[in-house]
Design an enzyme around this catalytic site. Sequence first.
Site, short mmCIF file in Angstrom:
data_model
loop_
_atom_site.label_atom_id
_atom_site.label_comp_id
_atom_site.label_asym_id
_atom_site.label_seq_id
_atom_site.Cartn_x
_atom_site.Cartn_y
_atom_site.Cartn_z
N TYR A 12 -34.57 33.31 21.65
CA TYR A 12 -33.89 32.33 20.79
C TYR A 12 -33.49 31.09 21.58
CZ TYR A 12 -33.30 35.88 17.12
OH TYR A 12 -33.52 36.81 16.14
N MET A 41 -29.79 40.58 19.47
CA MET A 41 -28.96 41.67 18.95
C MET A 41 -29.47 43.05 19.37
SD MET A 41 -27.87 42.55 15.03
CE MET A 41 -27.18 40.94 14.69
N ARG A 68 4.50 39.23 27.66
CA ARG A 68 3.82 39.79 26.48
C ARG A 68 4.86 40.67 25.80
NH1 ARG A 68 -1.78 42.89 27.48
NH2 ARG A 68 -0.27 44.48 28.08
N LYS A 77 -6.45 54.31 25.96
CA LYS A 77 -6.50 53.46 24.76
C LYS A 77 -7.92 52.94 24.54
CE LYS A 77 -5.09 49.61 27.73
NZ LYS A 77 -3.93 48.86 28.25
C1 LIG Z 1 -3.85 48.98 29.67
C2 LIG Z 1 -2.56 49.22 30.36
C3 LIG Z 1 -2.52 49.91 31.59
C4 LIG Z 1 -3.75 50.29 32.36
O1 LIG Z 1 -4.27 49.15 33.02
P1 LIG Z 1 -5.51 49.24 34.02
O2 LIG Z 1 -5.62 47.88 34.60
O3 LIG Z 1 -6.71 49.58 33.18
O4 LIG Z 1 -5.19 50.30 35.00
C5 LIG Z 1 -1.27 50.23 32.09
N1 LIG Z 1 -0.13 49.85 31.47
C6 LIG Z 1 -0.14 49.16 30.31
C7 LIG Z 1 1.15 48.75 29.69
C8 LIG Z 1 -1.35 48.80 29.73
O5 LIG Z 1 -1.36 48.07 28.60
#
Ligand SMILES: *Cc1c(COP(=O)(O)O)cnc(C)c1O
Length: 362
Positions: free
Chosen positions: A255, A303, A130, A35
């Site tokens: 800055y 930046m 969640r 992802k």
């Molecule tokens: C992002 C995610 C993972 C992977 O997590 P890592 O800590 O990067 O290995 C696995 N399962 C779900 C549901 C996730 O959202």
Amino acid sequence: MTPAAYAVLDLDAVRHNLAKVRECAPNAKVMAVIKANGYGHGLLRMAEALQQVEAFAVARVDEGMRLRKAGFKNRIAVLEGFTCTEELDELLHYQLDAVVHCPAQLDILQARTEPGACAVWLKIDTGMNRLGFKAAEFNAVYQRLSQCGLVKQPISLMTHFASADDVNDDKTLKQINLFNDTVAGFPGERSLANSPGILGWEQSLSDWVRPGVMLYGISPFAGSTGRQLGLRPVMSLHSRLIAVKPINAGETVGYGGGWICPKSTTLGVVAIGYGDGYPRHAKAGTPVLVNGKRVSLIGRVSMDMMTVDLENQPDAKPGDPVTLWGESLPVEEIAHWADTIPYTLVCGVTQRVQLVEKMAPD
Ligand SMILES: *Cc1c(COP(=O)(O)O)cnc(C)c1O
């Protein structure tokens, strides 16, 4: 000339890290989590390097769509599932697996009558709070899903850990036990472990593991680096010096003028900043490699540029190579200096940074 800011991606390291996943979980199928543009490393590039895996996981339907359009045939699970019937149509059209985690999704599925090829991962919330159904709702939800014509049987079962990165927190064991108790006796494959699960909680290994960050060679644990866990970092981030000049004691840099030069030194300006994804909150003292040697960040990151103290590199000159993280400068260490986690650093590398693949040595 090299670009002002670029990241080198070592795809051999990806394969090495996948081998490490297989070594830790020899009996599990691997759902590689790619992802967020493959945690900033490039979605299609990561899919290509990981094409041996049994499945990919992405967060959103459009990420899965991109994988299909590029020709990947692996199973692909969409971790957030769908929120409306049109999105479910897309999911079905591209043959993506849906994570089902809330009642609205059940209503959408039940309203459909076509017989079904929707592969479902039923998500149980064992304490993350969640996504997912509570353990107490599981039986009823399972029954409803089993009766949906659209849903392919058997349904797969999953949960996600809240604190697996802390190996001293027994919350993970509680989550594992609650999950196992809840699904006991039901058919369907199981999946619990993310990277910290795979590396730190053997009890969490089951039919499927879901490694993310460890595939990129990054440690999921606060006190260690990927290297220390037998992983190899995939991304290194680079730039170059574009100015070198003396600076006197008492002058300020950057800055806000919050950093005051304690004694006369040589200052180097590096052509990378938060516009490239380097963390603005990195504190003075954060290590940076100039010509392969450690120097300290000084002043505020801006930046397009940041400044370093070249005290121990009096001969450094514009054009000299700079590494912000990678091989000999773990991204975990930079994350620590910036009060964040390495996940955000690699995910946050921006479009302006050129991603190049490391050439195999010949
Ligand atoms: C992002 C995610 C993972 C992977 O997590 P890592 O800590 O990067 O290995 C696995 N399962 C779900 C549901 C996730 O959202």
